[in-house]
Design an enzyme around this catalytic site. Sequence first.
Site, short mmCIF file in Angstrom:
data_model
loop_
_atom_site.label_atom_id
_atom_site.label_comp_id
_atom_site.label_asym_id
_atom_site.label_seq_id
_atom_site.Cartn_x
_atom_site.Cartn_y
_atom_site.Cartn_z
N PRO A 17 -104.25 -31.34 -7.05
CA PRO A 17 -103.22 -30.42 -7.56
C PRO A 17 -103.80 -29.39 -8.54
O PRO A 17 -104.66 -29.73 -9.36
CB PRO A 17 -102.22 -31.35 -8.26
N SER B 12 -111.85 -40.80 -18.60
CA SER B 12 -112.90 -41.82 -18.70
C SER B 12 -114.24 -41.25 -18.25
O SER B 12 -115.27 -41.47 -18.90
CB SER B 12 -112.52 -43.07 -17.91
N TYR C 123 -101.18 -42.87 -1.51
CA TYR C 123 -100.63 -43.09 -2.85
C TYR C 123 -99.35 -42.30 -3.04
O TYR C 123 -98.31 -42.85 -3.40
CB TYR C 123 -101.69 -42.68 -3.87
N PHE D 205 -115.39 -38.12 -18.34
CA PHE D 205 -115.98 -37.18 -19.32
C PHE D 205 -116.49 -37.93 -20.55
O PHE D 205 -117.57 -37.64 -21.06
CB PHE D 205 -114.94 -36.14 -19.75
P1 NAD Z 1 -104.71 -49.94 -13.01
O1 NAD Z 1 -105.48 -49.82 -11.73
O2 NAD Z 1 -105.49 -50.16 -14.25
O3 NAD Z 1 -103.63 -51.09 -12.90
C1 NAD Z 1 -103.04 -51.48 -11.69
C2 NAD Z 1 -103.00 -53.00 -11.68
O4 NAD Z 1 -102.37 -53.44 -10.47
C3 NAD Z 1 -104.39 -53.63 -11.71
O5 NAD Z 1 -104.44 -54.64 -12.67
C4 NAD Z 1 -104.58 -54.17 -10.30
O6 NAD Z 1 -105.45 -55.26 -10.24
C5 NAD Z 1 -103.14 -54.53 -9.94
N1 NAD Z 1 -102.92 -54.60 -8.50
C6 NAD Z 1 -103.33 -53.72 -7.54
N2 NAD Z 1 -102.94 -54.15 -6.35
C7 NAD Z 1 -102.22 -55.31 -6.54
C8 NAD Z 1 -101.57 -56.23 -5.67
N3 NAD Z 1 -101.54 -56.04 -4.35
N4 NAD Z 1 -100.97 -57.30 -6.23
C9 NAD Z 1 -100.99 -57.51 -7.57
N5 NAD Z 1 -101.61 -56.69 -8.43
C10 NAD Z 1 -102.22 -55.59 -7.91
O7 NAD Z 1 -103.82 -48.63 -13.11
P2 NAD Z 1 -102.86 -48.14 -14.28
O8 NAD Z 1 -103.36 -46.83 -14.72
O9 NAD Z 1 -102.65 -49.22 -15.28
O10 NAD Z 1 -101.50 -47.88 -13.47
C11 NAD Z 1 -100.42 -48.80 -13.53
C12 NAD Z 1 -99.25 -48.22 -12.74
O11 NAD Z 1 -98.86 -46.97 -13.30
C13 NAD Z 1 -99.58 -47.95 -11.28
O12 NAD Z 1 -98.47 -48.29 -10.48
C14 NAD Z 1 -99.82 -46.46 -11.24
O13 NAD Z 1 -99.52 -45.92 -9.97
C15 NAD Z 1 -98.88 -45.97 -12.31
N6 NAD Z 1 -99.31 -44.67 -12.87
C16 NAD Z 1 -100.38 -44.60 -13.72
C17 NAD Z 1 -100.79 -43.37 -14.21
C18 NAD Z 1 -101.94 -43.22 -15.18
O14 NAD Z 1 -102.24 -42.09 -15.59
N7 NAD Z 1 -102.59 -44.28 -15.62
C19 NAD Z 1 -100.11 -42.20 -13.81
C20 NAD Z 1 -99.05 -42.32 -12.92
C21 NAD Z 1 -98.66 -43.56 -12.47
N1 UDP Z 2 -111.91 -34.18 -12.45
C1 UDP Z 2 -113.05 -33.52 -12.85
N2 UDP Z 2 -114.17 -34.24 -13.08
C2 UDP Z 2 -114.22 -35.59 -12.96
C3 UDP Z 2 -113.05 -36.27 -12.56
C4 UDP Z 2 -111.91 -35.53 -12.30
O1 UDP Z 2 -113.05 -32.29 -12.99
O2 UDP Z 2 -115.29 -36.17 -13.20
C5 UDP Z 2 -110.68 -33.40 -12.21
C6 UDP Z 2 -109.96 -33.71 -10.91
O3 UDP Z 2 -110.49 -32.92 -9.85
C7 UDP Z 2 -108.54 -33.34 -11.25
C8 UDP Z 2 -108.43 -33.68 -12.74
O4 UDP Z 2 -109.76 -33.78 -13.24
O5 UDP Z 2 -108.33 -31.96 -11.08
C9 UDP Z 2 -107.71 -35.01 -13.01
O6 UDP Z 2 -108.29 -35.98 -12.19
P1 UDP Z 2 -107.85 -37.52 -12.26
O7 UDP Z 2 -108.52 -38.21 -11.12
O8 UDP Z 2 -108.10 -38.05 -13.63
O9 UDP Z 2 -106.28 -37.49 -12.09
P2 UDP Z 2 -105.30 -36.87 -10.98
O10 UDP Z 2 -106.04 -35.87 -10.15
O11 UDP Z 2 -104.84 -38.02 -10.19
O12 UDP Z 2 -104.25 -36.23 -11.80
#
Ligand code: NAD
Ligand code: UDP
Length: 311
Positions: free
Chosen positions: A273, A188, A144, A190
């Site tokens: 992290p 989600s 990722y 928690f």
């Molecule tokens: P999500 O998993 O809900 O959405 C991702 C979407 O992409 C899904 O609908 C999935 O079906 C689709 N997808 C995956 N692989 C695909 C493919 N090969 N072709 C077409 N569609 C595909 O995740 P999200 O939280 O909505 O994240 C959306 C974007 O934002 C992602 O690129 C993610 O890396 C980025 N992002 C999200 C967060 C966050 O906190 N939610 C943080 C940093 C970056």
């Molecule tokens: N985490 C936790 N309990 C859970 C899920 C995640 O303590 O049930 C912690 C995880 O180890 C991380 C932080 O919550 O330190 C955020 O995790 P998340 O997967 O939401 O996001 P990311 O690590 O990608 O920022």
Amino acid sequence: MKKLLVTGGAGFLGSHLCDRLISQGHDVLCVDNYFTGSKQNISHLLGNPRFEALRHDVTFPLYIEVDQIYNLACPASPIHYQHDPVQTTKVNVHGAINMLGLAKRLRARILQASTSEVYGDPDVHPQTENYWGRVNPIGIRSCYDEGKRCAETLFFDYWRQHKLEIKVMRIFNTYGPRMHLNDGRVVSNFIVQALRGEDITIFGDGSQTRSFCYVDDLITGMVALMESPAAFTGPVNIGNPHEMTMLELAEAVLSLTGSTSKLSFKPLPQDDPHQRQPDITLARDTLGWAPKTPLTDGLKETIRYFKTVLG
Ligand code: NAD
Ligand code: UDP
């Protein structure tokens, strides 16, 4: 009014983006392979003549006509992106190449949903956009993190080499309604655990920090970036600088749900992290953007959503 492509449009952030763009009067084409997204997330839009959904995997080329591209397709939670890590790298790299190729043919502006994960486990705090990051290239999060870093490289090479209009957005942890029930993300997890009366799983000692942005604020920042002057490419951090430990988050969720769930401590996942907080000075100065939703309000909305989902 424009014709806009949203890849990953049936996901958590993508479906909220589709809502926002439709409400602004645009035509929206949502492209998704439903790996982590769902038709449920966009079902309310399906009858709208300005909305269209197409099942497609972005690792394969796509031939369509649009004015702008929001590239969000990629599984985003550690459980989902580690499920098939090779595919995760492909989605990030091949997906970016395909969408950039499409943008190049159409001379369309394109926005990349990048991530705070490009900073890895940061030794600069809070993270500014000129920090190059500290990422393990061979660990379980690398598909990722490095996939997203390579996508940023591709965006800037298309900008330099092909004069494409690009926008690179580094998204920090975002939460809200339509988060996946089982994607293992902390907010989600928690909330669902608290509502079910199950133990709250704290990974490590819970002292690691994150900064959580409510989805509506995030989408406002995303659209503002897309509409910013052509000369502004980013990368730009979009997130909420309010930093907290996972223990503090657990306490907030317990208090807002009124749950009597107990805390249960589990091993910290590899390469997790220790701290993360966006410096959003650039977003404030160039986009006039800052988050508005207090954590308590955002958590209440999210809890309301999960109550409906859990029935
Ligand atoms: P999500 O998993 O809900 O959405 C991702 C979407 O992409 C899904 O609908 C999935 O079906 C689709 N997808 C995956 N692989 C695909 C493919 N090969 N072709 C077409 N569609 C595909 O995740 P999200 O939280 O909505 O994240 C959306 C974007 O934002 C992602 O690129 C993610 O890396 C980025 N992002 C999200 C967060 C966050 O906190 N939610 C943080 C940093 C970056
Ligand atoms: N985490 C936790 N309990 C859970 C899920 C995640 O303590 O049930 C912690 C995880 O180890 C991380 C932080 O919550 O330190 C955020 O995790 P998340 O997967 O939401 O996001 P990311 O690590 O990608 O920022």
